[in-house]
Design a protein around this motif. Structure first.
Motif, PDB file in Angstrom:
ATOM      1  N   ARG A 114       0.838  -1.207   0.000  1.00  0.00           N
ATOM      2  CA  ARG A 114       0.000   0.000   0.000  1.00  0.00           C
ATOM      3  C   ARG A 114       0.870   1.253   0.000  1.00  0.00           C
ATOM      4  O   ARG A 114       0.585   2.231  -0.706  1.00  0.00           O
ATOM      5  CB  ARG A 114      -0.912  -0.023   1.232  1.00  0.00           C
ATOM      6  CG  ARG A 114      -1.756   1.232   1.407  1.00  0.00           C
ATOM      7  CD  ARG A 114      -2.834   1.313   0.335  1.00  0.00           C
ATOM      8  NE  ARG A 114      -3.663   2.496   0.548  1.00  0.00           N
ATOM      9  CZ  ARG A 114      -3.496   3.648  -0.081  1.00  0.00           C
ATOM     10  NH1 ARG A 114      -2.516   3.785  -0.955  1.00  0.00           N
ATOM     11  NH2 ARG A 114      -4.302   4.652   0.152  1.00  0.00           N
ATOM     12  N   LEU A 115       1.923   1.232   0.787  1.00  0.00           N
ATOM     13  CA  LEU A 115       2.823   2.378   0.825  1.00  0.00           C
ATOM     14  C   LEU A 115       3.464   2.600  -0.538  1.00  0.00           C
ATOM     15  O   LEU A 115       3.590   3.740  -0.996  1.00  0.00           O
ATOM     16  CB  LEU A 115       3.892   2.171   1.897  1.00  0.00           C
ATOM     17  CG  LEU A 115       4.897   3.297   2.102  1.00  0.00           C
ATOM     18  CD1 LEU A 115       4.186   4.599   2.444  1.00  0.00           C
ATOM     19  CD2 LEU A 115       5.893   2.942   3.188  1.00  0.00           C
ATOM     20  N   GLY A 116       3.856   1.516  -1.192  1.00  0.00           N
ATOM     21  CA  GLY A 116       4.430   1.642  -2.523  1.00  0.00           C
ATOM     22  C   GLY A 116       3.450   2.237  -3.517  1.00  0.00           C
ATOM     23  O   GLY A 116       3.828   3.049  -4.374  1.00  0.00           O
ATOM     24  N   GLN A 117       2.183   1.845  -3.415  1.00  0.00           N
ATOM     25  CA  GLN A 117       1.170   2.410  -4.300  1.00  0.00           C
ATOM     26  C   GLN A 117       0.999   3.904  -4.067  1.00  0.00           C
ATOM     27  O   GLN A 117       0.839   4.678  -5.017  1.00  0.00           O
ATOM     28  CB  GLN A 117      -0.161   1.689  -4.080  1.00  0.00           C
ATOM     29  CG  GLN A 117      -0.159   0.239  -4.541  1.00  0.00           C
ATOM     30  CD  GLN A 117      -1.394  -0.512  -4.078  1.00  0.00           C
ATOM     31  OE1 GLN A 117      -2.093  -0.075  -3.164  1.00  0.00           O
ATOM     32  NE2 GLN A 117      -1.672  -1.639  -4.701  1.00  0.00           N
ATOM     33  N   GLU A 118       1.033   4.311  -2.811  1.00  0.00           N
ATOM     34  CA  GLU A 118       0.928   5.730  -2.505  1.00  0.00           C
ATOM     35  C   GLU A 118       2.106   6.507  -3.090  1.00  0.00           C
ATOM     36  O   GLU A 118       1.939   7.578  -3.665  1.00  0.00           O
ATOM     37  CB  GLU A 118       0.890   5.930  -0.978  1.00  0.00           C
ATOM     38  CG  GLU A 118      -0.395   5.453  -0.331  1.00  0.00           C
ATOM     39  CD  GLU A 118      -1.371   6.588  -0.086  1.00  0.00           C
ATOM     40  OE1 GLU A 118      -1.002   7.754  -0.326  1.00  0.00           O
ATOM     41  OE2 GLU A 118      -2.501   6.299   0.347  1.00  0.00           O
ATOM     42  N   MET A 119       3.294   5.964  -2.927  1.00  0.00           N
ATOM     43  CA  MET A 119       4.489   6.654  -3.414  1.00  0.00           C
ATOM     44  C   MET A 119       4.464   6.804  -4.931  1.00  0.00           C
ATOM     45  O   MET A 119       4.984   7.781  -5.469  1.00  0.00           O
ATOM     46  CB  MET A 119       5.748   5.894  -2.971  1.00  0.00           C
ATOM     47  CG  MET A 119       5.996   5.943  -1.480  1.00  0.00           C
ATOM     48  SD  MET A 119       7.602   5.274  -0.964  1.00  0.00           S
ATOM     49  CE  MET A 119       7.477   3.574  -1.508  1.00  0.00           C
ATOM     50  N   CYS A 120       3.876   5.854  -5.610  1.00  0.00           N
ATOM     51  CA  CYS A 120       3.835   5.879  -7.073  1.00  0.00           C
ATOM     52  C   CYS A 120       2.592   6.590  -7.606  1.00  0.00           C
ATOM     53  O   CYS A 120       2.425   6.715  -8.819  1.00  0.00           O
ATOM     54  CB  CYS A 120       3.876   4.455  -7.627  1.00  0.00           C
ATOM     55  SG  CYS A 120       5.425   3.578  -7.306  1.00  0.00           S
ATOM     56  N   GLY A 121       1.725   7.041  -6.718  1.00  0.00           N
ATOM     57  CA  GLY A 121       0.478   7.672  -7.134  1.00  0.00           C
ATOM     58  C   GLY A 121       0.666   9.117  -7.549  1.00  0.00           C
ATOM     59  O   GLY A 121       1.672   9.759  -7.230  1.00  0.00           O
TER      60      GLY A 121
ATOM     61  N   ASP B 146      10.586   5.877   6.549  1.00  0.00           N
ATOM     62  CA  ASP B 146      10.930   7.293   6.453  1.00  0.00           C
ATOM     63  C   ASP B 146      11.845   7.555   5.257  1.00  0.00           C
ATOM     64  O   ASP B 146      11.630   8.494   4.483  1.00  0.00           O
ATOM     65  CB  ASP B 146      11.627   7.754   7.732  1.00  0.00           C
ATOM     66  CG  ASP B 146      10.679   7.846   8.923  1.00  0.00           C
ATOM     67  OD1 ASP B 146       9.448   7.759   8.722  1.00  0.00           O
ATOM     68  OD2 ASP B 146      11.181   8.003  10.060  1.00  0.00           O
ATOM     69  N   GLY B 147      12.868   6.723   5.124  1.00  0.00           N
ATOM     70  CA  GLY B 147      13.789   6.893   4.009  1.00  0.00           C
ATOM     71  C   GLY B 147      13.111   6.700   2.672  1.00  0.00           C
ATOM     72  O   GLY B 147      13.387   7.420   1.705  1.00  0.00           O
ATOM     73  N   ALA B 148      12.189   5.736   2.609  1.00  0.00           N
ATOM     74  CA  ALA B 148      11.475   5.471   1.363  1.00  0.00           C
ATOM     75  C   ALA B 148      10.580   6.648   0.975  1.00  0.00           C
ATOM     76  O   ALA B 148      10.508   7.027  -0.205  1.00  0.00           O
ATOM     77  CB  ALA B 148      10.644   4.204   1.491  1.00  0.00           C
TER      78      ALA B 148
ATOM     79  N   ALA C  51      11.337   8.438  -2.435  1.00  0.00           N
ATOM     80  CA  ALA C  51      10.348   8.393  -3.510  1.00  0.00           C
ATOM     81  C   ALA C  51       9.972   9.786  -3.990  1.00  0.00           C
ATOM     82  O   ALA C  51       9.681   9.989  -5.173  1.00  0.00           O
ATOM     83  CB  ALA C  51       9.103   7.650  -3.032  1.00  0.00           C
ATOM     84  N   ALA C  52       9.969  10.750  -3.070  1.00  0.00           N
ATOM     85  CA  ALA C  52       9.644  12.120  -3.460  1.00  0.00           C
ATOM     86  C   ALA C  52      10.761  12.755  -4.272  1.00  0.00           C
ATOM     87  O   ALA C  52      10.513  13.637  -5.101  1.00  0.00           O
ATOM     88  CB  ALA C  52       9.355  12.966  -2.215  1.00  0.00           C
TER      89      ALA C  52
ATOM     90  N   ALA D 271       9.004   4.043  -8.110  1.00  0.00           N
ATOM     91  CA  ALA D 271       8.839   2.617  -8.380  1.00  0.00           C
ATOM     92  C   ALA D 271      10.048   1.834  -7.883  1.00  0.00           C
ATOM     93  O   ALA D 271       9.908   0.755  -7.290  1.00  0.00           O
ATOM     94  CB  ALA D 271       8.615   2.379  -9.874  1.00  0.00           C
ATOM     95  N   VAL D 272      11.229   2.362  -8.123  1.00  0.00           N
ATOM     96  CA  VAL D 272      12.450   1.705  -7.648  1.00  0.00           C
ATOM     97  C   VAL D 272      12.481   1.706  -6.116  1.00  0.00           C
ATOM     98  O   VAL D 272      12.807   0.698  -5.486  1.00  0.00           O
ATOM     99  CB  VAL D 272      13.700   2.415  -8.209  1.00  0.00           C
ATOM    100  CG1 VAL D 272      14.971   1.855  -7.559  1.00  0.00           C
ATOM    101  CG2 VAL D 272      13.767   2.254  -9.720  1.00  0.00           C
ATOM    102  N   VAL D 273      12.131   2.829  -5.530  1.00  0.00           N
ATOM    103  CA  VAL D 273      12.126   2.922  -4.066  1.00  0.00           C
ATOM    104  C   VAL D 273      11.127   1.935  -3.471  1.00  0.00           C
ATOM    105  O   VAL D 273      11.430   1.255  -2.486  1.00  0.00           O
ATOM    106  CB  VAL D 273      11.787   4.359  -3.625  1.00  0.00           C
ATOM    107  CG1 VAL D 273      11.608   4.423  -2.115  1.00  0.00           C
ATOM    108  CG2 VAL D 273      12.885   5.317  -4.064  1.00  0.00           C
ATOM    109  N   ALA D 274       9.948   1.837  -4.043  1.00  0.00           N
ATOM    110  CA  ALA D 274       8.933   0.911  -3.543  1.00  0.00           C
ATOM    111  C   ALA D 274       9.425  -0.531  -3.613  1.00  0.00           C
ATOM    112  O   ALA D 274       9.207  -1.327  -2.684  1.00  0.00           O
ATOM    113  CB  ALA D 274       7.640   1.072  -4.336  1.00  0.00           C
TER     114      ALA D 274
END
Length: 221
Positions: A126-133, A194-196, A200-201, A206-209
């Protein structure tokens, strides 16, 4: 884990769509607008102010956005604003608390029917989806903490309360899943998260996730 470390609102992998003021603000669009969107305009005045502030604070920063801008875009008078919020700092604290309440509600919705061992991977997904959204601007708590460095400030205290809750939730989750040293590993998960969020920002989300998911999987075995 969400944009701020939120959980999924259900057991599936699709992004959650919470009905909070935060979600309403997001649906209003990331950029500033001179007109109030239909979804925000339908809200009561206090919620309309908070939704507008949420959009502006998250996308542009807190200190750069003044009360006049919020009042104009929310379509309320200054008298209405100050009736609900004695000052801007009170609004900022409500903004942080709104994010916190959203995340707690999402986690509470996700827990029933899921084992702890299944829930943690879903949280990371879910966190990865948020970061890529679309419209992702990092963690609102980390972003706000950079603007409120005084640990005694009410906004900083609200951020600290959220992070203490998050760590406690992870400790319980890891403990229920039978992961050894749940407190130490929860601390590491928070550091990874936190680092992710920052990475990601600033880089390729995608790589970070992908790296985050691999690191958490390796950590908890």
């Amino acid at each position: 884990m969400s944009t701020s470390a939120a959980a999924p609102a259900n057991a599936g992998s699709s992004p959650a769509t919470p009905s909070s003021t935060v979600a309403t603000a997001s649906s209003a669009g990331a950029g500033p607008s001179s007109a109030v969107s239909a979804s925000v305009a339908a809200l009561p005045a206090k919620a309309r102010v908070l939704a507008t502030a949420t959009r502006l604070f998250y996308t542009e920063g807190i200190h750069t956005v003044g009360v006049d801008r919020i009042v104009t875009e929310a379509g309320v008078t200054r008298a209405t604003f100050y009736r609900h919020f004695p000052g801007k700092e009170d609004l900022v604290r409500c903004y942080i608390q709104e994010w916190d309440q959203r995340i707690r509600a999402e986690l509470a919705q996700a827990v029933p029917g899921l084992t702890a061992a299944r829930l943690l991977p879903l949280l990371v997904t879910r966190l990865g989806q948020e970061m890529c959204g679309p419209g992702f601007r990092g963690c609102p708590f980390i972003n706000a903490s950079a603007e409120y460095p005084d640990p005694e400030h009410p906004v900083s205290q609200a951020i600290t309360e959220h992070r203490a809750w998050l760590r406690g939730a992870l400790v319980r989750l890891l403990g229920d899943a039978g992961v050894p040293e749940p407190e130490r590993r929860a601390d590491i998960v928070v550091l990874l998260r936190d680092g992710a969020m920052v990475g990601a920002a600033l880089g390729d989300p995608a790589v970070v996730a992908d790296r985050l998911a691999a690191a958490v999987a390796e950590l908890v075995g």
